[in-house]
Motif scaffolding. Sequence first.
Motif, PDB file in Angstrom:
ATOM      1  N   HIS A 234       0.841  -1.201   0.000  1.00  0.00           N
ATOM      2  CA  HIS A 234       0.000   0.000   0.000  1.00  0.00           C
ATOM      3  C   HIS A 234       0.878   1.254   0.000  1.00  0.00           C
ATOM      4  N   GLU A 235       1.886   1.276   0.881  1.00  0.00           N
ATOM      5  CA  GLU A 235       2.783   2.437   0.943  1.00  0.00           C
ATOM      6  C   GLU A 235       3.624   2.547  -0.325  1.00  0.00           C
ATOM      7  N   LEU A 236       3.993   1.416  -0.902  1.00  0.00           N
ATOM      8  CA  LEU A 236       4.696   1.436  -2.188  1.00  0.00           C
ATOM      9  C   LEU A 236       3.813   2.087  -3.250  1.00  0.00           C
ATOM     10  N   GLY A 237       2.521   1.800  -3.192  1.00  0.00           N
ATOM     11  CA  GLY A 237       1.585   2.419  -4.117  1.00  0.00           C
ATOM     12  C   GLY A 237       1.569   3.935  -3.985  1.00  0.00           C
ATOM     13  N   HIS A 238       1.599   4.420  -2.744  1.00  0.00           N
ATOM     14  CA  HIS A 238       1.652   5.867  -2.543  1.00  0.00           C
ATOM     15  C   HIS A 238       2.915   6.458  -3.167  1.00  0.00           C
ATOM     16  N   LEU A 239       4.046   5.798  -2.962  1.00  0.00           N
ATOM     17  CA  LEU A 239       5.306   6.305  -3.505  1.00  0.00           C
ATOM     18  C   LEU A 239       5.262   6.392  -5.026  1.00  0.00           C
ATOM     19  N   VAL A 240       4.607   5.413  -5.643  1.00  0.00           N
ATOM     20  CA  VAL A 240       4.536   5.364  -7.109  1.00  0.00           C
ATOM     21  C   VAL A 240       3.506   6.345  -7.658  1.00  0.00           C
ATOM     22  N   LEU A 241       2.344   6.414  -6.994  1.00  0.00           N
ATOM     23  CA  LEU A 241       1.201   7.126  -7.563  1.00  0.00           C
ATOM     24  C   LEU A 241       1.062   8.573  -7.117  1.00  0.00           C
ATOM     25  N   HIS A 242       1.489   8.864  -5.892  1.00  0.00           N
ATOM     26  CA  HIS A 242       1.088  10.131  -5.287  1.00  0.00           C
ATOM     27  C   HIS A 242       2.297  10.975  -4.868  1.00  0.00           C
ATOM     28  N   GLY A 243       2.760  11.774  -5.781  1.00  0.00           N
ATOM     29  CA  GLY A 243       3.866  12.664  -5.449  1.00  0.00           C
ATOM     30  C   GLY A 243       3.464  13.731  -4.457  1.00  0.00           C
ATOM     31  N   ASP A 244       2.228  14.199  -4.525  1.00  0.00           N
ATOM     32  CA  ASP A 244       1.731  15.207  -3.599  1.00  0.00           C
ATOM     33  C   ASP A 244       0.856  14.515  -2.565  1.00  0.00           C
ATOM     34  N   ALA A 245       1.278  14.571  -1.322  1.00  0.00           N
ATOM     35  CA  ALA A 245       0.601  13.844  -0.254  1.00  0.00           C
ATOM     36  C   ALA A 245      -0.586  14.630   0.299  1.00  0.00           C
ATOM     37  N   THR A 246      -1.750  14.424  -0.275  1.00  0.00           N
ATOM     38  CA  THR A 246      -2.940  15.075   0.248  1.00  0.00           C
ATOM     39  C   THR A 246      -3.629  14.216   1.295  1.00  0.00           C
ATOM     40  N   GLY A 247      -3.406  12.899   1.223  1.00  0.00           N
ATOM     41  CA  GLY A 247      -3.945  12.011   2.246  1.00  0.00           C
ATOM     42  C   GLY A 247      -5.456  11.866   2.233  1.00  0.00           C
ATOM     43  N   ASP A 248      -6.098  11.985   1.082  1.00  0.00           N
ATOM     44  CA  ASP A 248      -7.548  11.863   1.043  1.00  0.00           C
ATOM     45  C   ASP A 248      -7.964  10.407   0.815  1.00  0.00           C
ATOM     46  N   SER A 249      -9.282  10.163   0.924  1.00  0.00           N
ATOM     47  CA  SER A 249      -9.786   8.792   0.818  1.00  0.00           C
ATOM     48  C   SER A 249      -9.566   8.220  -0.575  1.00  0.00           C
ATOM     49  N   ARG A 250      -9.599   9.082  -1.590  1.00  0.00           N
ATOM     50  CA  ARG A 250      -9.375   8.595  -2.963  1.00  0.00           C
ATOM     51  C   ARG A 250      -7.979   8.013  -3.092  1.00  0.00           C
ATOM     52  N   GLN A 251      -6.981   8.692  -2.563  1.00  0.00           N
ATOM     53  CA  GLN A 251      -5.619   8.178  -2.644  1.00  0.00           C
ATOM     54  C   GLN A 251      -5.459   6.889  -1.857  1.00  0.00           C
ATOM     55  N   GLU A 252      -6.152   6.775  -0.722  1.00  0.00           N
ATOM     56  CA  GLU A 252      -6.080   5.543   0.057  1.00  0.00           C
ATOM     57  C   GLU A 252      -6.656   4.369  -0.732  1.00  0.00           C
ATOM     58  N   LYS A 253      -7.773   4.591  -1.412  1.00  0.00           N
ATOM     59  CA  LYS A 253      -8.375   3.535  -2.226  1.00  0.00           C
ATOM     60  C   LYS A 253      -7.463   3.165  -3.396  1.00  0.00           C
ATOM     61  N   GLU A 254      -6.826   4.155  -3.993  1.00  0.00           N
ATOM     62  CA  GLU A 254      -5.913   3.887  -5.098  1.00  0.00           C
ATOM     63  C   GLU A 254      -4.709   3.073  -4.624  1.00  0.00           C
ATOM     64  N   ALA A 255      -4.184   3.396  -3.440  1.00  0.00           N
ATOM     65  CA  ALA A 255      -3.053   2.634  -2.901  1.00  0.00           C
ATOM     66  C   ALA A 255      -3.455   1.196  -2.597  1.00  0.00           C
ATOM     67  N   ASP A 256      -4.696   1.003  -2.123  1.00  0.00           N
ATOM     68  CA  ASP A 256      -5.195  -0.360  -1.885  1.00  0.00           C
ATOM     69  C   ASP A 256      -5.306  -1.132  -3.201  1.00  0.00           C
ATOM     70  N   ALA A 257      -5.819  -0.469  -4.235  1.00  0.00           N
ATOM     71  CA  ALA A 257      -5.962  -1.129  -5.538  1.00  0.00           C
ATOM     72  C   ALA A 257      -4.596  -1.496  -6.107  1.00  0.00           C
ATOM     73  N   PHE A 258      -3.630  -0.606  -5.931  1.00  0.00           N
ATOM     74  CA  PHE A 258      -2.260  -0.900  -6.374  1.00  0.00           C
ATOM     75  C   PHE A 258      -1.725  -2.125  -5.635  1.00  0.00           C
ATOM     76  N   ALA A 259      -1.884  -2.142  -4.301  1.00  0.00           N
ATOM     77  CA  ALA A 259      -1.359  -3.244  -3.493  1.00  0.00           C
ATOM     78  C   ALA A 259      -1.976  -4.575  -3.893  1.00  0.00           C
ATOM     79  N   ALA A 260      -3.295  -4.585  -4.110  1.00  0.00           N
ATOM     80  CA  ALA A 260      -3.979  -5.827  -4.483  1.00  0.00           C
ATOM     81  C   ALA A 260      -3.442  -6.365  -5.805  1.00  0.00           C
ATOM     82  N   GLU A 261      -3.272  -5.486  -6.795  1.00  0.00           N
ATOM     83  CA  GLU A 261      -2.776  -5.934  -8.098  1.00  0.00           C
ATOM     84  C   GLU A 261      -1.300  -6.290  -8.038  1.00  0.00           C
ATOM     85  N   PHE A 262      -0.543  -5.581  -7.229  1.00  0.00           N
ATOM     86  CA  PHE A 262       0.892  -5.850  -7.127  1.00  0.00           C
ATOM     87  C   PHE A 262       1.148  -7.214  -6.475  1.00  0.00           C
TER      88      PHE A 262
END
Length: 389
Positions: A234-262
């Motif tokens: 999940h945190e790896l997903g943030h590093l890859v996807l989110h250069g600007d750390a806003t910390g919103d629910s959308r980014q959390e869901k995206e990091a989860d989706a990245f982790a599941a596929e990874f």
Amino acid sequence: MRPIKQDLIPGLEERGATPRAISDGFDPARLTQARRLAEMTKKDVAGALGVTPAAVGQYETGVSKPRPDLIPRLAEILAVPPTFFLIGRPAHRLDASMAHFRSLRSTPKAQRERALAFAEQVWELAYALELRVQLPIVDLPGFAGGEVHPGAELSVEPVAAARELRRRWGLGDGPVTHLVRRMESQGIVVVMPPAGDPSAASVDAFSTRAARPLVVLTPNRADDVYRHRFTAAHELGHLVLHGDATGDSRQEKEADAFAAEFLTPHTSILPLLPKRMDLTRFAELRRVWGVSIHSLVYRCRELGLISDATASRTYQRLRALDGQPGFTAESVSNYLGEQPSLLGQAFELASEETGLTVSALAHELAWTTSRVRELLGVRDQRPVLRLVQ
């Protein structure tokens, strides 16, 4: 990792360590960092020091400096050496806008600030070690030797980004073994706060792209290797996807989706998932793929194999089986490949090649030796004297 010649290491300038000298060379940012690490408010520090909260605020903004006679007491209150407050050491300041917190809404501001101060110290430790040892080159989209290159980013779509990173790292289509060590081998600094560190108790996990990418994991919040691995991904997903750390629910869901596929690529896991909720089969897949049964059930629902109602009933069955063989949590301590080792190995190599000691490193960082040992995971080798009454 390769050692760097000792003569390339700039010596820390020796200065008089008298209270007067420390007061004259006082670094306001160091006071803020130490206060946040101690999880104390300005009012707390002021009360212990015998000054007003406004005075502490002025110390931290640089409007004024603490009197020389206050320096020893300030160091005692914040559990740091007096020289900790001297200006001039390399530092990297972080704020909440520069990090992704796994449980942002449930993490109070003071605890986030403490976690960020912890990350600042990890950066300082990594910097000191990297003066002596060449750490792995960062192989992550957006980074090249620590420098950000936006044109090298992967897809902004989580599933596509996960697939592209797997190809980039040569992971194939099967299970990802030793995830944490793989992240470290790609130049990502991964750390777990010591068990007694408040960062471990107060913050689930977080990551930051500032300078060298850093991920902080806290396994004692839920000492289960499968949850631990998903959090790392999940945190790896943030590093890859989110250069600007806003910390919103959308980014959390995206990091989860990245982790599941990874961790469980769609094309690989789909043929293996049971069409009926066979928990024994899920337990087998859990061990092979290194993900929790809850994640596998969610994956079934996500891929359209089961309905929301079926997933809900399956979760209820899992709660009833909690603690039974095949359905219990497995401690991260049993899986070396999921425990960070980069900084500890860098210190060992620096010790062998340059003679670096914990005491010397503590002096350079202006930390206590116990703090250096904690962050390196190095035990005190001295025998313990036990008095028998």
